[in-house]
Design an enzyme around this catalytic site. Structure first.
Site, mmCIF file in Angstrom:
data_model
loop_
_atom_site.group_PDB
_atom_site.id
_atom_site.type_symbol
_atom_site.label_atom_id
_atom_site.label_comp_id
_atom_site.label_asym_id
_atom_site.label_seq_id
_atom_site.Cartn_x
_atom_site.Cartn_y
_atom_site.Cartn_z
ATOM 1 N N LYS A 110 0.875 -1.184 0.000
ATOM 2 C CA LYS A 110 0.000 0.000 0.000
ATOM 3 C C LYS A 110 0.898 1.215 0.000
ATOM 4 O O LYS A 110 2.028 1.168 0.505
ATOM 5 C CB LYS A 110 -0.883 0.010 1.245
ATOM 6 C CG LYS A 110 -2.101 0.864 1.122
ATOM 7 C CD LYS A 110 -3.070 0.257 0.131
ATOM 8 C CE LYS A 110 -4.511 0.482 0.446
ATOM 9 N NZ LYS A 110 -5.358 -0.543 -0.148
HETATM 10 N N1 GLU Z 1 -6.947 -0.120 -3.345
HETATM 11 C C1 GLU Z 1 -7.710 -1.282 -3.655
HETATM 12 C C2 GLU Z 1 -7.786 -2.210 -2.469
HETATM 13 O O1 GLU Z 1 -7.643 -1.779 -1.347
HETATM 14 C C3 GLU Z 1 -7.254 -1.961 -4.939
HETATM 15 C C4 GLU Z 1 -5.843 -2.446 -4.959
HETATM 16 C C5 GLU Z 1 -5.393 -2.921 -6.341
HETATM 17 O O2 GLU Z 1 -6.199 -2.938 -7.237
HETATM 18 O O3 GLU Z 1 -4.211 -3.255 -6.447
HETATM 19 O O4 GLU Z 1 -8.062 -3.370 -2.587
#
Ligand code: GLU
Length: 422
Positions: A110
């Protein structure tokens, strides 16, 4: 096991407590726990930009990569005022369990920038997005770490990330991020994937507890990409959307809100504020109204010990990451027969599943139809849903612990099989 000294805060503590509960359930030896739980690495960068008034401002950015055992790391990047490294680390850990549960060849990651995106002009937003990616170039790559949108970022930001990375490589590298616009190598269906996935799983849960779409009611907290698409999809299936909220306003009407009008309002104004003068409600009270489906699709820790006993929903569909605290979970566990929980790492997995499809299509430069994307998405979600329900029944544990157990176990087994180097 200690959570860690490098990461702190309530959200990281929450991810740690969830992990400990599942590690106890799985009987993971104490000395093996840190290897599975602690993030592999965290990068902290300072991102200077020129403001529109000519001054210079520096924003702090983060990227946490949780584990490298199954492939590259994967996860969104959020722009929000309260982002810190502990929160980003927790979100990276959750991405790992989410990807493992969905059977994707990724570890979790993240990223985040501590900034309220609403305070930036479009030019400043572009400058910050580009600078953040530029600072991250040594640490990311299509086979190292693949970013995506999250709170406060969108397709346009992903296009800037991709362009910045590509300009430094001297060629287009569309696989460096997912959630891009379709015209720059994105996939059909990605923008809608998380919200439609939420609605799909709500449909499965409704079947399970004998609720039909027509006549059912839903309340949605958070009206960004996830909440708005979940609302539109559920409404198109006959569900009455009786309440919505975002960080600017909350509206409630037991007769049902006009989601088409909401959609037009948000497209124009970007936020819910100003939609109506009549149907306003205190945002905290909105969660407590009687409804069949409650979708927290905003942020972490909105359901805690203070409000969980007052929830009046039949299905809790967690569109956000980490909306429910461990204290609230204990109470939800006692209310298992009243409230059917679709835990976050299952409920919102549609986004990263279609991100995976986008990455695969980008690597192969071979693109699928929207129908193919959606069919494969629903198949993947159905598989995970069946696994979670099966595991919860077998072990007599909550849906959340079942989902986490499958995710943690998958990572643990991969680490055990690969062994410890050197
Ligand atoms: N931000 C989204 C999540 O928390 C998507 C992450 C992604 O598509 O890599 O799942």
């Amino acid at each position: 096991m200690q959570s860690s000294s490098a990461y702190g805060g309530e959200v990281f503590d929450m991810a740690f407590r969830q992990f400990e509960a599942v590690a106890n359930h799985l009987d993971i030896p104490t000395d093996e726990r840190q290897r599975i739980f602690l993030p592999k690495r965290a990068v902290v960068v300072s991102c200077p930009i020129h403001r529109d008034d000519g001054s210079t401002a520096v924003f702090q950015g983060y990227r946490v990569q949780h584990h490298l055992t199954l492939g590259p790391t994967k996860g969104g990047t959020r722009f929000a005022a309260n982002v810190d490294v502990g929160e980003v680390a927790a979100l990276a850990v959750w991405m790992s369990w989410k990807c493992a549960l969905a059977g994707l060849p990724y570890g979790g990651a993240k990223g985040g920038v501590t900034v309220d995106p609403h305070t930036l002009s479009p030019r400043e937003m572009e400058a910050l997005s580009r600078r953040y990616m530029q600072e991250m170039i040594p640490f990311v790559g299509p086979h190292i770490d693949v970013m995506a949108p999250d709170m406060g970022t969108n397709e346009q930001v992903m296009a800037w990330f991709m362009d910045t990375y590509s300009m430094y490589q001297g060629k287009t590298v569309s696989e460096i991020v997912t959630g891009k616009p379709v015209e720059t190598g994105g996939t059909l269906g990605r923008r809608e994937a998380t919200g439609r996935g939420v609605a799909y799983l709500v449909g499965q849960a409704m079947k399970k507890i004998n609720l039909s779409h027509s006549g059912a009611t839903a309340i949605i907290q958070g009206y960004g990409n996830v909440g708005s698409i979940a609302a539109l999809t559920l409404a198109s299936q006959g569900v009455r959307i009786i309440g919505v909220s975002d960080h600017t306003a909350a509206f409630y009407d037991p007769k049902g809100l006009d989601v088409g009008a909401l959609e037009r309002h948000v497209r124009e104004r970007r936020v819910l504020r100003g939609f109506s003068n009549e149907m306003t409600i205190d945002p905290a009270d909105l969660l407590l109204q009687k409804c069949d489906v409650l979708v927290p699709a905003a942020t972490e820790r909105v359901i805690g010990s203070e409000n969980v006993s007052k929830l009046q929903c039949r299905i809790l569909a967690e569109g956000a990451n980490g909306p429910t605290t461990p204290e609230a979970d204990e109470i939800l566990d006692q209310r298992r027969d009243e409230i059917f929980v679709i835990p976050d790492i299952l409920c919102n997995a549609g986004g990263v599943i279609v991100s995976y499809f986008e990455w695969v299509q980008g690597l192969q430069q071979f693109f699928w139809s929207e129908r193919e994307v959606m069919d494969r998405l629903y198949q993947a979600l159905q598989r995970s849903y069946d696994q979670v329900l099966g595991r919860a029944k077998r072990d007599n544990i909550s849906h959340r612990n079942a989902a986490l157990a499958i995710g943690v176990e998958t990572v643990m087994r991969a680490k055990a099989t690969r062994g410890l180097f050197p």
